[in-house]
Each structure stands twice: as structure tokens, then as C-alpha cells.
Design a protein around this motif. Structure first.
Motif, PDB file in Angstrom:
ATOM      1  N   GLU A  67       0.831  -1.208   0.000  1.00 23.62           N
ATOM      2  CA  GLU A  67       0.000   0.000   0.000  1.00 23.62           C
ATOM      3  C   GLU A  67       0.863   1.254   0.000  1.00 23.62           C
ATOM      4  OE1 GLU A  67      -3.229   2.467  -0.254  1.00 23.62           O
ATOM      5  OE2 GLU A  67      -3.094   0.321  -0.617  1.00 23.62           O
ATOM      6  N   ALA A  68       1.949   1.243   0.773  1.00 21.26           N
ATOM      7  CA  ALA A  68       2.851   2.393   0.800  1.00 21.26           C
ATOM      8  C   ALA A  68       3.454   2.636  -0.583  1.00 21.26           C
ATOM      9  CB  ALA A  68       3.951   2.175   1.837  1.00 21.26           C
ATOM     10  N   GLY A 125       3.504   5.742  -5.706  1.00 22.42           N
ATOM     11  CA  GLY A 125       3.352   5.758  -7.157  1.00 22.42           C
ATOM     12  C   GLY A 125       2.261   6.698  -7.626  1.00 22.42           C
ATOM     13  N   GLU A 126       1.217   6.849  -6.812  1.00 25.40           N
ATOM     14  CA  GLU A 126       0.131   7.755  -7.165  1.00 25.40           C
ATOM     15  C   GLU A 126       0.507   9.209  -6.921  1.00 25.40           C
ATOM     16  OE1 GLU A 126      -3.063   6.220  -4.800  1.00 25.40           O
ATOM     17  OE2 GLU A 126      -3.412   4.545  -6.166  1.00 25.40           O
ATOM     18  N   ARG A 127       1.363   9.461  -5.926  1.00 22.45           N
ATOM     19  CA  ARG A 127       1.759  10.841  -5.601  1.00 22.45           C
ATOM     20  C   ARG A 127       2.714  11.423  -6.631  1.00 22.45           C
ATOM     21  NH1 ARG A 127       2.222   9.104  -0.201  1.00 22.45           N
ATOM     22  NH2 ARG A 127       4.448   8.918  -0.468  1.00 22.45           N
ATOM     23  N   PRO A 130       2.889  11.255  -9.988  1.00 27.90           N
ATOM     24  CA  PRO A 130       2.229  12.002 -11.065  1.00 27.90           C
ATOM     25  C   PRO A 130       1.537  13.264 -10.554  1.00 27.90           C
ATOM     26  CG  PRO A 130       1.748   9.666 -11.262  1.00 27.90           C
ATOM     27  CD  PRO A 130       2.434   9.872  -9.931  1.00 27.90           C
ATOM     28  N   LEU A 131       1.059  13.254  -9.316  1.00 31.38           N
ATOM     29  CA  LEU A 131       0.445  14.430  -8.740  1.00 31.38           C
ATOM     30  C   LEU A 131       1.479  15.551  -8.614  1.00 31.38           C
ATOM     31  CD1 LEU A 131      -2.154  15.619  -7.617  1.00 31.38           C
ATOM     32  CD2 LEU A 131      -1.519  14.703  -5.385  1.00 31.38           C
ATOM     33  N   GLY A 132       2.729  15.186  -8.281  1.00 33.04           N
ATOM     34  CA  GLY A 132       3.807  16.167  -8.220  1.00 33.04           C
ATOM     35  C   GLY A 132       4.025  16.829  -9.571  1.00 33.04           C
ATOM     36  N   ASP A 133       3.920  16.045 -10.639  1.00 28.01           N
ATOM     37  CA  ASP A 133       4.042  16.600 -11.988  1.00 28.01           C
ATOM     38  C   ASP A 133       2.937  17.617 -12.258  1.00 28.01           C
ATOM     39  OD1 ASP A 133       6.187  14.906 -12.360  1.00 28.01           O
ATOM     40  OD2 ASP A 133       5.052  13.443 -13.544  1.00 28.01           O
ATOM     41  N   PHE A 134       1.728  17.305 -11.790  1.00 29.70           N
ATOM     42  CA  PHE A 134       0.597  18.219 -11.956  1.00 29.70           C
ATOM     43  C   PHE A 134       0.884  19.552 -11.273  1.00 29.70           C
ATOM     44  CE2 PHE A 134      -3.083  20.077  -9.808  1.00 29.70           C
ATOM     45  CZ  PHE A 134      -3.855  20.454 -10.903  1.00 29.70           C
ATOM     46  N   PHE A 135       1.362  19.485 -10.022  1.00 27.70           N
ATOM     47  CA  PHE A 135       1.629  20.726  -9.288  1.00 27.70           C
ATOM     48  C   PHE A 135       2.765  21.525  -9.919  1.00 27.70           C
ATOM     49  CE2 PHE A 135      -0.617  18.551  -5.715  1.00 27.70           C
ATOM     50  CZ  PHE A 135      -1.657  19.465  -5.633  1.00 27.70           C
ATOM     51  N   GLU A 136       3.734  20.849 -10.474  1.00 35.23           N
ATOM     52  CA  GLU A 136       4.821  21.559 -11.155  1.00 35.23           C
ATOM     53  C   GLU A 136       4.274  22.348 -12.340  1.00 35.23           C
ATOM     54  OE1 GLU A 136       8.662  20.236 -13.709  1.00 35.23           O
ATOM     55  OE2 GLU A 136       8.445  19.291 -11.735  1.00 35.23           O
ATOM     56  N   GLU A 137       3.411  21.727 -13.129  1.00 38.18           N
ATOM     57  CA  GLU A 137       2.797  22.421 -14.262  1.00 38.18           C
ATOM     58  C   GLU A 137       1.887  23.557 -13.794  1.00 38.18           C
ATOM     59  OE1 GLU A 137       3.331  22.159 -17.579  1.00 38.18           O
ATOM     60  OE2 GLU A 137       4.976  20.859 -16.943  1.00 38.18           O
ATOM     61  N   PHE A 138       1.157  23.309 -12.704  1.00 33.78           N
ATOM     62  CA  PHE A 138       0.277  24.338 -12.141  1.00 33.78           C
ATOM     63  C   PHE A 138       1.084  25.565 -11.734  1.00 33.78           C
ATOM     64  CE2 PHE A 138      -2.186  26.422  -8.860  1.00 33.78           C
ATOM     65  CZ  PHE A 138      -3.492  26.354  -9.336  1.00 33.78           C
ATOM     66  N   ASP A 139       2.220  25.321 -11.056  1.00 35.28           N
ATOM     67  CA  ASP A 139       3.081  26.425 -10.633  1.00 35.28           C
ATOM     68  C   ASP A 139       3.615  27.207 -11.828  1.00 35.28           C
ATOM     69  OD1 ASP A 139       2.650  25.727  -8.011  1.00 35.28           O
ATOM     70  OD2 ASP A 139       4.666  24.927  -7.665  1.00 35.28           O
ATOM     71  N   LYS A 140       3.953  26.499 -12.895  1.00 41.26           N
ATOM     72  CA  LYS A 140       4.453  27.187 -14.091  1.00 41.26           C
ATOM     73  C   LYS A 140       3.388  28.101 -14.683  1.00 41.26           C
ATOM     74  CE  LYS A 140       7.795  23.707 -15.578  1.00 41.26           C
ATOM     75  NZ  LYS A 140       8.054  22.646 -16.574  1.00 41.26           N
ATOM     76  N   GLU A 141       2.146  27.639 -14.670  1.00 44.05           N
ATOM     77  CA  GLU A 141       1.069  28.412 -15.283  1.00 44.05           C
ATOM     78  C   GLU A 141       0.561  29.543 -14.390  1.00 44.05           C
ATOM     79  OE1 GLU A 141      -3.332  27.724 -17.316  1.00 44.05           O
ATOM     80  OE2 GLU A 141      -1.981  26.024 -17.038  1.00 44.05           O
ATOM     81  N   PHE A 142       0.432  29.275 -13.076  1.00 45.27           N
ATOM     82  CA  PHE A 142      -0.196  30.246 -12.181  1.00 45.27           C
ATOM     83  C   PHE A 142       0.747  30.843 -11.149  1.00 45.27           C
ATOM     84  CE2 PHE A 142      -3.538  27.277 -13.497  1.00 45.27           C
ATOM     85  CZ  PHE A 142      -4.410  28.158 -14.109  1.00 45.27           C
ATOM     86  N   GLY A 143       1.964  30.351 -11.088  1.00 41.55           N
ATOM     87  CA  GLY A 143       2.910  30.826 -10.087  1.00 41.55           C
ATOM     88  C   GLY A 143       2.865  29.962  -8.832  1.00 41.55           C
ATOM     89  N   ALA A 144       3.991  29.920  -8.156  1.00 37.05           N
ATOM     90  CA  ALA A 144       4.091  29.133  -6.936  1.00 37.05           C
ATOM     91  C   ALA A 144       3.273  29.778  -5.821  1.00 37.05           C
ATOM     92  CB  ALA A 144       5.552  29.005  -6.513  1.00 37.05           C
TER      93      ALA A 144
END
Length: 80
Positions: A35-36, A41-43, A45-59
Motif C-alpha cells: 500500500e505504501a 506511485g500515485e503521488r 504524477p500528482l507532483g508533476d501536476f503541481f509543477e505544471e500548475f506552478d508554471k502556469e499560475f505561479g508558486a
């Protein structure tokens, strides 16, 4: 399909897994570790999402981060 492997873990993590089994929070040490790994493994790809979000909207600002950390702490999540 299940594959058996051998891994070396720090003693404190082994005790954490065994405690989870003893408390009924996991069916077995293997289930706890699986489970760990699944959650990690699920987190990623979520990190990739936040990286793109930061690029578009700022950190987020320090104030925004502090507010989120406070909410997560109140929910019992580690924020370090």
C-alpha cells in the motif's frame, strides 16, 4: 500475480509496519508495504501536476503554504 522479493528496511519502519498489523490497520506487513508503494506511485504524477500548475499560475506564497500546512497538520498529516 504476486512476486516475492527481499528488501532491507530500517528497524523503525519494520516496527511501524508490524504495529499497523497488530492494530488491525493492515492485513500483513507485505500488504502494508504494498500500500505504501502504491500511494507513492500515485503521488509522483500528482507532483508533476503541481509543477505544471506552478508554471502556469505561479508558486504559492509563504502565507498560502502556511495555511495549507496548518490544515494538513490538523488532519494528522505530516508536512515536513
Amino acid at each position: 500475480m504476486t512476486t516475492k522479493i527481499a528488501v532491507s528496511l530500517p528497524d523503525d519502519l519494520v516496527e511501524q509496519a508490524r504495529a499497523a498489523v497488530a492494530e488491525g490497520r493492515a492485513a500483513s506487513v507485505s500488504a502494508y508495504v504494498a500500500e505504501a508503494l502504491r500511494e507513492k506511485g500515485e503521488r509522483e504524477p500528482l507532483g508533476d501536476f503541481f509543477e505544471e500548475f506552478d508554471k502556469e499560475f505561479g508558486a504559492p506564497t509563504a502565507e498560502e503554504r502556511a495555511r495549507v500546512d496548518d490544515i494538513l497538520r490538523r488532519l494528522g498529516w505530516k508536512t515536513d
